[in-house]
Design an enzyme around this catalytic site. Structure first.
Site, PDB file in Angstrom:
ATOM      1  N   SER A   1       0.820  -1.213   0.000  1.00  0.00           N
ATOM      2  CA  SER A   1       0.000   0.000   0.000  1.00  0.00           C
ATOM      3  C   SER A   1       0.853   1.261   0.000  1.00  0.00           C
ATOM      4  O   SER A   1       0.317   2.362   0.000  1.00  0.00           O
ATOM      5  CB  SER A   1      -0.907   0.003   1.225  1.00  0.00           C
ATOM      6  OG  SER A   1      -0.103   0.110   2.376  1.00  0.00           O
ATOM      7  N   CYS A   2       2.193   1.113   0.023  1.00  0.00           N
ATOM      8  CA  CYS A   2       3.025   2.315   0.198  1.00  0.00           C
ATOM      9  C   CYS A   2       3.923   2.626  -0.990  1.00  0.00           C
ATOM     10  O   CYS A   2       3.819   3.705  -1.578  1.00  0.00           O
ATOM     11  CB  CYS A   2       3.868   2.171   1.452  1.00  0.00           C
ATOM     12  SG  CYS A   2       2.867   1.839   2.902  1.00  0.00           S
ATOM     13  N   LEU A   3       4.830   1.721  -1.327  1.00  0.00           N
ATOM     14  CA  LEU A   3       5.822   2.050  -2.358  1.00  0.00           C
ATOM     15  C   LEU A   3       5.174   2.474  -3.678  1.00  0.00           C
ATOM     16  O   LEU A   3       5.488   3.554  -4.204  1.00  0.00           O
ATOM     17  CB  LEU A   3       6.798   0.881  -2.557  1.00  0.00           C
ATOM     18  CG  LEU A   3       8.137   0.976  -1.804  1.00  0.00           C
ATOM     19  CD1 LEU A   3       7.989   1.365  -0.347  1.00  0.00           C
ATOM     20  CD2 LEU A   3       8.949  -0.292  -1.949  1.00  0.00           C
TER      21      LEU A   3
ATOM     22  N   ASP B   1       3.219   5.858  -3.090  1.00  0.00           N
ATOM     23  CA  ASP B   1       4.065   7.019  -2.816  1.00  0.00           C
ATOM     24  C   ASP B   1       4.854   7.443  -4.054  1.00  0.00           C
ATOM     25  O   ASP B   1       5.110   8.632  -4.277  1.00  0.00           O
ATOM     26  CB  ASP B   1       5.000   6.741  -1.636  1.00  0.00           C
ATOM     27  CG  ASP B   1       4.219   6.620  -0.330  1.00  0.00           C
ATOM     28  OD1 ASP B   1       2.988   6.814  -0.362  1.00  0.00           O
ATOM     29  OD2 ASP B   1       4.820   6.323   0.716  1.00  0.00           O
TER      30      ASP B   1
END
Ligand code: UGA
Length: 415
Positions: A259-261, A264
């Site tokens: 859910s991040c890399l 972002d």
């Protein structure tokens, strides 16, 4: 300290239990009643090493009422920041949280610090959050403080990471709010960096996009190595001893998910474009990541005609140690296989239920049954996959499971 945390999803819940364990009085404010019920009955809605145990040890309040903020000295904002098609973020949850806090600030006399933990594009706290908070009629830096303090927690190891940070970044609008956070984080044995608000927002995005870049870089080296008959992992080992490079995040494979890399990366690309800068490296990092998952299916096609074949998938989570399938490379792989007319059997020790919500047409079986397929794809590097019997099987490996080399046909994605 008396602390409120808005948003009891991943980051909010972890911070909440950890700060409660450290002796603070913590209240979680969560609008999703299912999550509220789960936490109240001491169950977390996510899998995270040590979380259920800690939830059962600490006293933590959870409900949907912003009134909790009235007595708080610190208010953490940990709401989600989903993205639009172009990578820019949907600000609705952040704006809504700021407006709700503002309503409580109107009637609150004591100074408190609002801390932005959600990952947002540089400039968001100054340009959007502070103006919304000041709708209360109260003045930032005088009646209340504002900080940005990003988290660097890895899913699966988040509690450990919270307790053992590499660094703590604290950006404050005013010195008083910085002092409050320094006191709160004072017991951690880590360097504390004080920066401007938008610098802290950028540190978070730059850190995650650097990790993404490192992975796409080693995948590119891996793709070249495969063409040249060189083992990428030996190359990575040889590089990693150089302190300037470091050995972490050099595992070549089918790319990064979660859910991040990916999110972002998209967020920073969109923010750069909004500022009239075309971030060439970041765009290529993202493109290569998308291609890398498809490459696994391309390799498979060399060995099996996909139409009508049964393909077994080992691993559905975006990485081992989690049940999270958000942006998992398994999604791209399975989508592609189904489009090509293959049938899919899959196994994951934790993430099967979550993946089933996305792909009900996949057959979810145990790991031995996955091996009874025309070919097997390894998509997540769960340790237990090192204990299967691959003799006589066709395996295309996206994550370097050494034991799988005993298969009668074995091919690695970058080796
Ligand atoms: C990431 C960052 O690592 C955390 O520091 C950050 O706090 C977090 O995002 C966040 O912003 O909240 P996480 O998403 O849990 O943490 O996952 P990572 O451990 O970074 O792995 C991301 C992806 O990269 C996984 O799909 C993993 O399989 C892949 N990866 C990782 C590789 O393909 N190769 C590697 O060498 C390392």
């Amino acid at each position: 300290m008396i602390i409120s945390i808005i948003g009891a999803s991943y980051v909010g819940l972890i911070i909440g239990v950890c700060l409660a364990k450290a002796g603070n009085e913590v209240a979680l404010i969560e609008l999703d009643l299912q999550k509220v019920d789960a936490i109240n009955s001491k169950r977390s809605s996510i899998y995270e090493e040590g979380l259920d145990e800690l939830l059962n040890k600490v006293r933590i309040k959870v409900n949907s009422d912003y009134k909790e903020i009235e007595n708080s000295e610190v208010v953490f904002v940990c709401v989600g920041t989903p993205s639009n098609e172009d990578g820019s973020i949907v600000l609705e949850q952040i704006e809504n949280a700021a407006e709700q806090i503002s309503k409580v600030l109107e009637r609150k006399d004591e100074y408190c610090v609002v801390v932005v933990k959600s990952t947002v594009p540089p400039g968001t706290t100054e340009d959007i959050i502070i103006p919304l908070l000041q709708k209360s009629g109260k003045k930032v830096g005088e009646d209340f403080g504002v900080c940005v303090s990003p988290e660097f927690l890895r899913e699966g190891k988040a509690i450990y990471d919270f307790m053992h940070p590499d660094r703590i970044v604290i950006a404050g609008y005013d010195q008083r709010s910085i002092d409050v956070l320094v006191t709160l984080y004072g017991d951690f044995n880590a360097p504390i960096l004080q920066t401007s608000l938008k610098t802290a927002e950028m540190i978070k995005l730059a850190s995650n996009t650097f990790l993404a870049t490192k992975i796409s870089f080693i995948n590119e080296i891996g793709n070249i190595c495969k063409q040249l008959g060189i083992d990428t992992y030996e190359v990575a080992r040889g590089m990693g001893f150089d302190g300037r490079i470091g050995s972490k995040f050099l595992n070549a494979g089918i790319g990064f998910g979660g859910s991040c890399l990916p999110k972002d990366l998209g967020m920073l690309i969109a923010r750069a474009r909004k500022a009239d800068y075309e971030p060439g490296i970041l765009v290529e990092v993202s493109k290569l990541n998308e291609k890398q998952a498809l490459k696994l299916v391309e390799l498979l096609k060399k060995h099996v005609v996909l139409k009508g074949a049964t393909i077994g998938i080992l691993g559905l989570a975006f990485k081992p140690g989690t049940d999270d399938v958000r942006d998992s490379r398994a999604i791209t792989v399975v989508q592609n296989l189904l489009q090509e007319g293959a049938m899919v059997k899959a196994y994951d020790p934790l993430a099967g239920e979550n993946f089933k919500k996305l792909f009900p047409q996949v057959e979810y079986v145990n790991k031995e049954e996955v091996l009874n397929s025309d070919a097997i794809l390894i998509v997540t590097e769960w340790e237990e996959f090192n204990h299967l019997d691959y003799h006589g099987k066709k395996v295309i490996d996206g994550r370097r499971i050494l034991k799988a080399r005993e298969a009668s046909v074995y091919e690695g994605i970058c080796w």
